[in-house]
Design a protein around this motif. Structure first.
Motif, PDB file in Angstrom:
ATOM      1  N   ASN A 267       0.837  -1.195   0.000  1.00 45.77           N
ATOM      2  CA  ASN A 267       0.000   0.000   0.000  1.00 45.77           C
ATOM      3  C   ASN A 267       0.877   1.252   0.000  1.00 45.77           C
ATOM      4  O   ASN A 267       1.827   1.347   0.790  1.00 45.77           O
ATOM      5  CB  ASN A 267      -0.910  -0.022   1.232  1.00 45.77           C
ATOM      6  CG  ASN A 267      -1.959   1.079   1.191  1.00 45.77           C
ATOM      7  OD1 ASN A 267      -1.654   2.245   1.401  1.00 45.77           O
ATOM      8  ND2 ASN A 267      -3.204   0.694   0.925  1.00 45.77           N
ATOM      9  N   PRO A 268       0.593   2.224  -0.847  1.00 46.45           N
ATOM     10  CA  PRO A 268       1.441   3.426  -0.919  1.00 46.45           C
ATOM     11  C   PRO A 268       1.396   4.295   0.332  1.00 46.45           C
ATOM     12  O   PRO A 268       2.260   5.162   0.512  1.00 46.45           O
ATOM     13  CB  PRO A 268       0.864   4.182  -2.133  1.00 46.45           C
ATOM     14  CG  PRO A 268      -0.530   3.662  -2.291  1.00 46.45           C
ATOM     15  CD  PRO A 268      -0.489   2.239  -1.862  1.00 46.45           C
ATOM     16  N   GLN A 269       0.412   4.067   1.196  1.00 47.03           N
ATOM     17  CA  GLN A 269       0.321   4.832   2.438  1.00 47.03           C
ATOM     18  C   GLN A 269       1.202   4.252   3.536  1.00 47.03           C
ATOM     19  O   GLN A 269       1.242   4.782   4.649  1.00 47.03           O
ATOM     20  CB  GLN A 269      -1.139   4.821   2.934  1.00 47.03           C
ATOM     21  CG  GLN A 269      -2.151   5.345   1.941  1.00 47.03           C
ATOM     22  CD  GLN A 269      -2.360   6.842   2.093  1.00 47.03           C
ATOM     23  OE1 GLN A 269      -1.498   7.555   2.605  1.00 47.03           O
ATOM     24  NE2 GLN A 269      -3.502   7.319   1.664  1.00 47.03           N
ATOM     25  N   VAL A 270       1.904   3.166   3.222  1.00 49.96           N
ATOM     26  CA  VAL A 270       2.671   2.424   4.227  1.00 49.96           C
ATOM     27  C   VAL A 270       4.164   2.584   3.969  1.00 49.96           C
ATOM     28  O   VAL A 270       4.621   2.507   2.822  1.00 49.96           O
ATOM     29  CB  VAL A 270       2.281   0.927   4.211  1.00 49.96           C
ATOM     30  CG1 VAL A 270       3.195   0.112   5.120  1.00 49.96           C
ATOM     31  CG2 VAL A 270       0.824   0.765   4.635  1.00 49.96           C
ATOM     32  N   GLU A 284       6.910  10.046   5.355  1.00 49.18           N
ATOM     33  CA  GLU A 284       5.553  10.451   4.995  1.00 49.18           C
ATOM     34  C   GLU A 284       4.725   9.185   4.791  1.00 49.18           C
ATOM     35  O   GLU A 284       4.752   8.577   3.721  1.00 49.18           O
ATOM     36  CB  GLU A 284       5.585  11.297   3.720  1.00 49.18           C
ATOM     37  CG  GLU A 284       6.251  12.639   3.890  1.00 49.18           C
ATOM     38  CD  GLU A 284       5.474  13.566   4.810  1.00 49.18           C
ATOM     39  OE1 GLU A 284       4.230  13.430   4.877  1.00 49.18           O
ATOM     40  OE2 GLU A 284       6.110  14.402   5.472  1.00 49.18           O
ATOM     41  N   ALA A 285       4.022   8.777   5.814  1.00 43.14           N
ATOM     42  CA  ALA A 285       3.241   7.540   5.750  1.00 43.14           C
ATOM     43  C   ALA A 285       2.170   7.570   6.822  1.00 43.14           C
ATOM     44  O   ALA A 285       2.316   8.236   7.854  1.00 43.14           O
ATOM     45  CB  ALA A 285       4.145   6.324   5.942  1.00 43.14           C
ATOM     46  N   ARG A 286       1.099   6.820   6.590  1.00 41.41           N
ATOM     47  CA  ARG A 286       0.040   6.708   7.598  1.00 41.41           C
ATOM     48  C   ARG A 286       0.257   5.509   8.502  1.00 41.41           C
ATOM     49  O   ARG A 286      -0.294   5.449   9.602  1.00 41.41           O
ATOM     50  CB  ARG A 286      -1.332   6.596   6.919  1.00 41.41           C
ATOM     51  CG  ARG A 286      -1.714   7.823   6.094  1.00 41.41           C
ATOM     52  CD  ARG A 286      -3.173   7.769   5.702  1.00 41.41           C
ATOM     53  NE  ARG A 286      -4.038   7.952   6.878  1.00 41.41           N
ATOM     54  CZ  ARG A 286      -5.337   7.655   6.905  1.00 41.41           C
ATOM     55  NH1 ARG A 286      -5.912   7.122   5.826  1.00 41.41           N
ATOM     56  NH2 ARG A 286      -6.048   7.864   7.983  1.00 41.41           N
ATOM     57  N   LEU A 384      -6.590   2.887   5.878  1.00 39.77           N
ATOM     58  CA  LEU A 384      -5.544   3.588   5.128  1.00 39.77           C
ATOM     59  C   LEU A 384      -6.104   4.306   3.916  1.00 39.77           C
ATOM     60  O   LEU A 384      -5.599   5.383   3.532  1.00 39.77           O
ATOM     61  CB  LEU A 384      -4.482   2.586   4.676  1.00 39.77           C
ATOM     62  CG  LEU A 384      -3.544   2.035   5.742  1.00 39.77           C
ATOM     63  CD1 LEU A 384      -2.706   0.892   5.176  1.00 39.77           C
ATOM     64  CD2 LEU A 384      -2.626   3.137   6.279  1.00 39.77           C
ATOM     65  N   ASN A 385      -7.113   3.733   3.297  1.00 40.28           N
ATOM     66  CA  ASN A 385      -7.637   4.271   2.040  1.00 40.28           C
ATOM     67  C   ASN A 385      -8.810   5.231   2.236  1.00 40.28           C
ATOM     68  O   ASN A 385      -9.458   5.608   1.256  1.00 40.28           O
ATOM     69  CB  ASN A 385      -8.039   3.121   1.129  1.00 40.28           C
ATOM     70  CG  ASN A 385      -6.846   2.275   0.726  1.00 40.28           C
ATOM     71  OD1 ASN A 385      -5.747   2.782   0.548  1.00 40.28           O
ATOM     72  ND2 ASN A 385      -7.046   0.959   0.595  1.00 40.28           N
ATOM     73  N   GLN A 386      -9.094   5.587   3.463  1.00 35.06           N
ATOM     74  CA  GLN A 386     -10.190   6.529   3.721  1.00 35.06           C
ATOM     75  C   GLN A 386      -9.924   7.873   3.070  1.00 35.06           C
ATOM     76  O   GLN A 386      -8.774   8.343   3.057  1.00 35.06           O
ATOM     77  CB  GLN A 386     -10.350   6.732   5.239  1.00 35.06           C
ATOM     78  CG  GLN A 386     -11.008   5.568   5.961  1.00 35.06           C
ATOM     79  CD  GLN A 386     -11.093   5.803   7.449  1.00 35.06           C
ATOM     80  OE1 GLN A 386     -10.369   6.631   8.001  1.00 35.06           O
ATOM     81  NE2 GLN A 386     -11.959   5.085   8.125  1.00 35.06           N
TER      82      GLN A 386
END
Length: 386
Positions: A267-270, A284-286, A384-386
């Motif tokens: 996942n790109p947010q990770v 820069e990550a959630r 993550l995808n919210q």
């Protein structure tokens, strides 16, 4: 489908007939303190964990305390340990009368930073306690030379890492002493409190063995003040039933961790840290995954991620709770910020404070089904995808 953080009944139910028969046998034996069950567990654990000597004790906390006492740690001494760990590590140092010295940790593996250890050494330093947190070995290949250079004892806190390895060596067999916990939620969970002290050197082991029973040698003669750190025979007997399954329990946790690392890492947010990630720079990550080193065999007592950002961790946990998924925070406050340690005027450890503010653990127990594991992943990804 509700998914708990851990479910002890699944593992124990599979062995229930054997456990009940063993409990009845011990109850009928009339031998409840020490004896054959203790001797058997110690021999079997030593063989399983690569240590020459193994000593069954009353808890994982008492294992740390006994190791410190056997190592001669006391008033006026300093002991270096990570700021981010369970309270027992620092609490045991304080109970000996020594001063705990808290140092910072890696932001991705959560373990002790060797460079921070060396910077904290003074003429009063007597020992280092590396904690193999969440089932991954600390950097023993760097810590041991530091200890040897300064003549320091090394007491490995293996409470969460039974069966883990560092460059092929079992944790607990690398330093002077190792301390293992059999608390019910550990990778080898007992049926109450229990622990193990490991020692490679026979002199160190002999000292710990005497101090386990009030410093008594021979009977009713006490050259030193020890404590009552004995394990109950029934605990030892029940643990002997589970010990042969330790490898399969650890393999189940490893499979679950591998699934999480792969699924979340796409996942790109990770952010997925690598072994050459050398700084504590905030990515820069959630969600930040734990770093695992290729030279370590990790046993994953917890699968702990970081959720950076104001209010983000609470949002994450609430989201998983809405999906009936259990989580926990290990640990919300660094040891240096605990009120009972104020008298030591500890230095601030900024990375430990950051990790404590962001960490949260997901279900990873070995009996987790593939459907449950997928539901956990789906819930995490949906947040993550919210």
């Amino acid at each position: 489908m509700s998914i708990p953080l851990f479910d002890l009944t699944r593992q124990n139910d599979a062995l229930m007939d054997e456990l009940l028969a063993t409990a009845e046998r011990v109850l009928r034996s009339g031998r409840y303190i020490m004896g054959d069950e203790i001797d058997g567990l110690e021999a079997e654990a030593a063989q399983a964990l690569g240590s020459v000597n193994s000593l069954a004790v009353s808890s994982g906390t008492d294992a740390i305390l006994l190791a410190l006492m056997a190592a001669g740690i006391g008033p006026g001494d300093e002991v270096i340990l990570p700021d981010f760990t369970f309270f027992a590590t620092g609490g045991c140092v304080a109970r000996t009368g020594a001063r705990p010295v808290f140092v910072d940790v890696c932001p991705y593996s959560y373990n002790l930073l060797p460079e921070a250890v060396e910077a904290a050494i003074t003429e009063k330093t007597r020992a280092i306690i590396p904690v193999h947190l969440f089932g991954q070995s600390a950097d023993m290949s760097r810590l041991m030379p530091i200890a040897q250079k300064h003549g320091l004892r090394v007491i490995e806190d293996c409470a969460q890492s039974i069966g883990a390895k560092h460059h092929g060596d079992y944790v607990g067999s690398i330093g002077d002493y190792g301390a293992i916990s059999f608390f019910p939620t550990k990778n080898l969970g007992g049926f109450g409190d229990g622990g193990l002290v490991l020692a490679s050197d026979p002199i160190d082991f002999g000292r710990a063995k005497i101090m386990r029973v009030h410093g008594m040698e021979p009977k009713y003669y006490h050259p030193e003040t020890g404590g009552n750190f004995r394990m109950d025979a029934i605990q030892a007997a029940l643990l002997r039933i589970k010990l042969p399954h330790l490898s399969s329990y650890n393999a189940g946790r490893q499979a679950n961790a591998e699934y999480y690392l792969k699924t979340f890492g796409e996942n790109p947010q990770v952010f997925s840290p690598t072994e050459d990630t050398a700084t504590a720079t905030q990515p820069e990550a959630r969600l930040i995954l734990p770093l695992t080193y290729s030279h370590n065999e990790v046993t994953w007592n917890q699968f702990t991620v970081r959720i950076p950002g104001e209010g983000a961790r609470e949002s994450f946990r609430n989201h998983l709770q809405e999906h009936e998924i259990g989580t926990e925070i290990y640990y919300p406050l660094p040891l240096s910020q605990q009120k009972c340690f104020e008298r030591y005027s500890p230095d601030a450890c900024p990375t430990a404070a950051m990790v404590a503010d962001e960490c949260v653990s997901l279900p990873i127990f070995p009996e987790l089904t593939s459907d449950e594991r997928e539901k956990v992943a789906e819930a995490v990804l949906s947040w993550l995808n919210q």
